[in-house]
Design a protein around this motif. Structure first.
Motif, PDB file in Angstrom:
ATOM      1  N   SER A 285      -8.431  -3.563   9.473  1.00  0.00           N
ATOM      2  CA  SER A 285      -7.261  -3.357   8.617  1.00  0.00           C
ATOM      3  C   SER A 285      -6.374  -4.598   8.614  1.00  0.00           C
ATOM      4  O   SER A 285      -5.919  -5.057   7.556  1.00  0.00           O
ATOM      5  CB  SER A 285      -6.471  -2.135   9.084  1.00  0.00           C
TER       6      SER A 285
ATOM      7  N   ARG B 256       0.841  -1.192   0.000  1.00  0.00           N
ATOM      8  CA  ARG B 256       0.000   0.000   0.000  1.00  0.00           C
ATOM      9  C   ARG B 256       0.878   1.244   0.000  1.00  0.00           C
ATOM     10  O   ARG B 256       1.988   1.239   0.553  1.00  0.00           O
ATOM     11  CB  ARG B 256      -0.907  -0.006   1.222  1.00  0.00           C
TER      12      ARG B 256
ATOM     13  N   THR C 277       4.103  13.428   2.924  1.00  0.00           N
ATOM     14  CA  THR C 277       3.915  12.292   3.841  1.00  0.00           C
ATOM     15  C   THR C 277       4.366  10.953   3.269  1.00  0.00           C
ATOM     16  O   THR C 277       4.211   9.928   3.927  1.00  0.00           O
ATOM     17  CB  THR C 277       2.439  12.165   4.243  1.00  0.00           C
TER      18      THR C 277
ATOM     19  N   SER D 187      -6.608   3.122   5.973  1.00  0.00           N
ATOM     20  CA  SER D 187      -6.534   1.823   5.297  1.00  0.00           C
ATOM     21  C   SER D 187      -7.900   1.153   5.194  1.00  0.00           C
ATOM     22  O   SER D 187      -8.069   0.211   4.416  1.00  0.00           O
ATOM     23  CB  SER D 187      -5.557   0.902   6.039  1.00  0.00           C
TER      24      SER D 187
ATOM     25  N   GLY E 140      -6.649   8.908   6.097  1.00  0.00           N
ATOM     26  CA  GLY E 140      -6.911   8.913   7.528  1.00  0.00           C
ATOM     27  C   GLY E 140      -7.206  10.306   8.051  1.00  0.00           C
ATOM     28  O   GLY E 140      -8.133  10.504   8.842  1.00  0.00           O
TER      29      GLY E 140
ATOM     30  N   LYS F 157      -2.876   6.124   9.426  1.00  0.00           N
ATOM     31  CA  LYS F 157      -2.927   5.016   8.470  1.00  0.00           C
ATOM     32  C   LYS F 157      -3.956   3.970   8.869  1.00  0.00           C
ATOM     33  O   LYS F 157      -4.547   3.318   8.003  1.00  0.00           O
ATOM     34  CB  LYS F 157      -1.548   4.385   8.332  1.00  0.00           C
TER      35      LYS F 157
ATOM     36  N   GLN G 220       1.717   4.452   1.545  1.00  0.00           N
ATOM     37  CA  GLN G 220       1.377   4.946   2.877  1.00  0.00           C
ATOM     38  C   GLN G 220       0.921   6.397   2.864  1.00  0.00           C
ATOM     39  O   GLN G 220       0.081   6.796   3.684  1.00  0.00           O
ATOM     40  CB  GLN G 220       2.548   4.762   3.829  1.00  0.00           C
ATOM     41  N   SER G 221       1.402   7.215   1.930  1.00  0.00           N
ATOM     42  CA  SER G 221       0.954   8.610   1.885  1.00  0.00           C
ATOM     43  C   SER G 221      -0.533   8.696   1.556  1.00  0.00           C
ATOM     44  O   SER G 221      -1.231   9.584   2.059  1.00  0.00           O
ATOM     45  CB  SER G 221       1.768   9.403   0.857  1.00  0.00           C
TER      46      SER G 221
ATOM     47  N   ALA H  98       1.808   9.067  12.159  1.00  0.00           N
ATOM     48  CA  ALA H  98       1.539   8.561  10.817  1.00  0.00           C
ATOM     49  C   ALA H  98       0.824   7.214  10.894  1.00  0.00           C
ATOM     50  O   ALA H  98      -0.121   6.952  10.139  1.00  0.00           O
ATOM     51  CB  ALA H  98       2.838   8.426  10.033  1.00  0.00           C
ATOM     52  N   GLY H  99       1.255   6.370  11.810  1.00  0.00           N
ATOM     53  CA  GLY H  99       0.607   5.077  11.980  1.00  0.00           C
ATOM     54  C   GLY H  99      -0.833   5.208  12.431  1.00  0.00           C
ATOM     55  O   GLY H  99      -1.697   4.424  12.023  1.00  0.00           O
TER      56      GLY H  99
ATOM     57  N   ASP I  91      -2.787   6.370   2.395  1.00  0.00           N
ATOM     58  CA  ASP I  91      -3.488   5.973   3.621  1.00  0.00           C
ATOM     59  C   ASP I  91      -3.441   7.068   4.681  1.00  0.00           C
ATOM     60  O   ASP I  91      -4.410   7.280   5.416  1.00  0.00           O
ATOM     61  CB  ASP I  91      -2.893   4.684   4.182  1.00  0.00           C
ATOM     62  N   ILE I  92      -2.316   7.768   4.764  1.00  0.00           N
ATOM     63  CA  ILE I  92      -2.214   8.864   5.738  1.00  0.00           C
ATOM     64  C   ILE I  92      -3.197   9.972   5.392  1.00  0.00           C
ATOM     65  O   ILE I  92      -3.942  10.461   6.258  1.00  0.00           O
ATOM     66  CB  ILE I  92      -0.774   9.407   5.794  1.00  0.00           C
TER      67      ILE I  92
END
Length: 396
Positions: free
Chosen positions: A382, A10, A295, A311, A19, A307, A12-13, A303-304, A15-16
């Motif tokens: 997730s 995935r 990001t 996600s 979110g 995410k 991650q930017s 960040a987590g 998903d961030i």
């Protein structure tokens, strides 16, 4: 077949950003159901609003365009694992599914009315129909799809001045697909459709997002993608500023000098979401592209945290509405309203009588409680999606 980041993992930017969108979006939905003045006042009406209320609403303007844009971008990434025909079929089926969800599940959550006297067509409806249209176009080159998106975004404001005979077929279709801004269509004496999101302007945003998906091909180095995203963000912001300063084309609500500098600034920012004007789209997508650029290599707990929500946006979106409405029922009885007040005359929404709700400070506390209570359910789902491959998970 062209490879992309998503074919292995995935992005991650994305998903961030998703979110962040999900959490900010919930502010407005919480306000709509728990703020004591939400039913009778418009938070962007400068004659009656306060700065805190205005910006509580205004900040959520960034959510829908970014989410629709990312839906298009994700469709491109999904296409790297499918044939054009397979992608077309998937997008059309998922679009039909989303329209069903809007009508059957989200409408029920909004109204708590099992008779469906009022059906709300909002962002999930717009995404669903836009996916169907994108599914019909995916055999075209991505650049052509992006160009169609730009033409829609730039040109649809021209349609605002077209006047058609009211309530005729042409008028209904024009409003439903191009110009709706809270339009009500009556199916019969007791059932109505409330169309808030005119489809085609949002389709333009999705098509543009699809074209940007090409930046996530393996041939693009992350540093080059970051630079391109920043330049695109800057360009959109400059277009917004130029159009807004000229104060002519690009938004049906020109800004004006107000009673003081702060309210004049608010007027300048008060661009139109229904339908998404050219200025509105430029401003909001400028911010979305900047967040994507900044990001991509983000790490750490914050960040987590974002995410987790990003996600599983569909799961979170449906759950947060039902949680909000469950809480409104509880608060309804805690505030000593009577069962006879469950139904408000001339309102399609149950458990929302006059005088219900709290001040804006309490609304923010409720919002925090809602998003935090959904953290672990979202984290569980997730992880479930990462460890299971059932076909139906691609529709959630």
């Amino acid at each position: 077949m062209t490879t992309s980041l998503s074919s292995k993992q995935r992005v991650q930017s994305i998903d961030i950003l998703r979110g962040v969108i999900m959490l900010i979006m919930a502010i407005d939905h919480t306000r709509e159901y728990f703020h004591i003045g939400a039913v009778t006042s418009d938070p962007t009406n400068l004659a009656t609003t306060t700065p805190l209320l205005f910006f509580t609403r205004w900040i959520t303007h960034f959510c829908a365009p970014a989410f629709v844009f990312l839906s298009g971008l994700s469709a491109y990434l999904a296409g790297t694992r499918r044939t054009k025909g397979g992608l077309s079929g998937f997008l059309i089926k998922r679009g039909v599914w989303l329209v069903f969800v809007e009508v059957a599940l989200i409408t029920l959550a909004l109204s708590l009315n099992p008779l469906y006297n009022a059906i709300a067509l909002q962002v999930i409806w717009a995404i669903g129909v836009s996916m169907i249209l994108l599914g019909l176009l995916v055999r075209l080159p991505a650049r052509v799809i992006g160009l169609i998106g730009i033409l829609i975004i730039v040109g649809h404001d021209l349609l605002n001045n077209i006047k058609l005979p009211p309530n005729g077929t042409e008028d209904v279709l024009m409003k439903l697909f191009f110009t709706a801004r809270g339009t009500v269509f009556f199916l019969d004496k007791t059932h109505a459709v409330f169309a808030l999101y005119a489809v085609i302007p949002w389709t333009g945003v999705m098509l543009l997002g699809y074209a940007f998906g090409g930046l996530y091909q393996a041939k693009y180095r992350p540093v080059n993608r970051k630079v391109l995203l920043i330049y695109a963000s800057l360009l959109l912001f400059l277009v917004f500023m130029a159009l807004r300063l000229v104060n002519a084309y690009g938004d049906p609500a020109p800004w004006s000098v107000q009673k003081n500098g702060l309210f004049t600034f608010m007027s300048f920012l008060n661009v139109s979401k229904y339908p998404p004007s050219l200025m509105y789209t430029c401003l909001t997508l400028s911010a979305a592209l900047l967040v994507l650029a900044l990001t991509e290599n983000s790490a750490g707990k914050l960040a987590g945290f974002f995410k987790v929500y990003g996600s599983v946006p569909f799961f979170y979106y449906v759950c947060h509405f039902y949680l909000i409405r469950t809480l409104t029922v509880i608060v309804f009885f805690l505030q000593a309203f009577k069962p006879s007040q469950i139904i408000t005359p001339n309102s399609p929404f149950l458990f929302a009588p006059p005088g219900f709700g709290f001040n804006i400070g309490i609304v923010y506390l409720i919002w925090l409680a809602i998003i935090l209570s959904l953290y672990y359910p979202c984290k569980w789902f997730s992880n479930y999606k990462k460890t299971h491959k059932q076909w139906w998970l691609s529709y959630l």
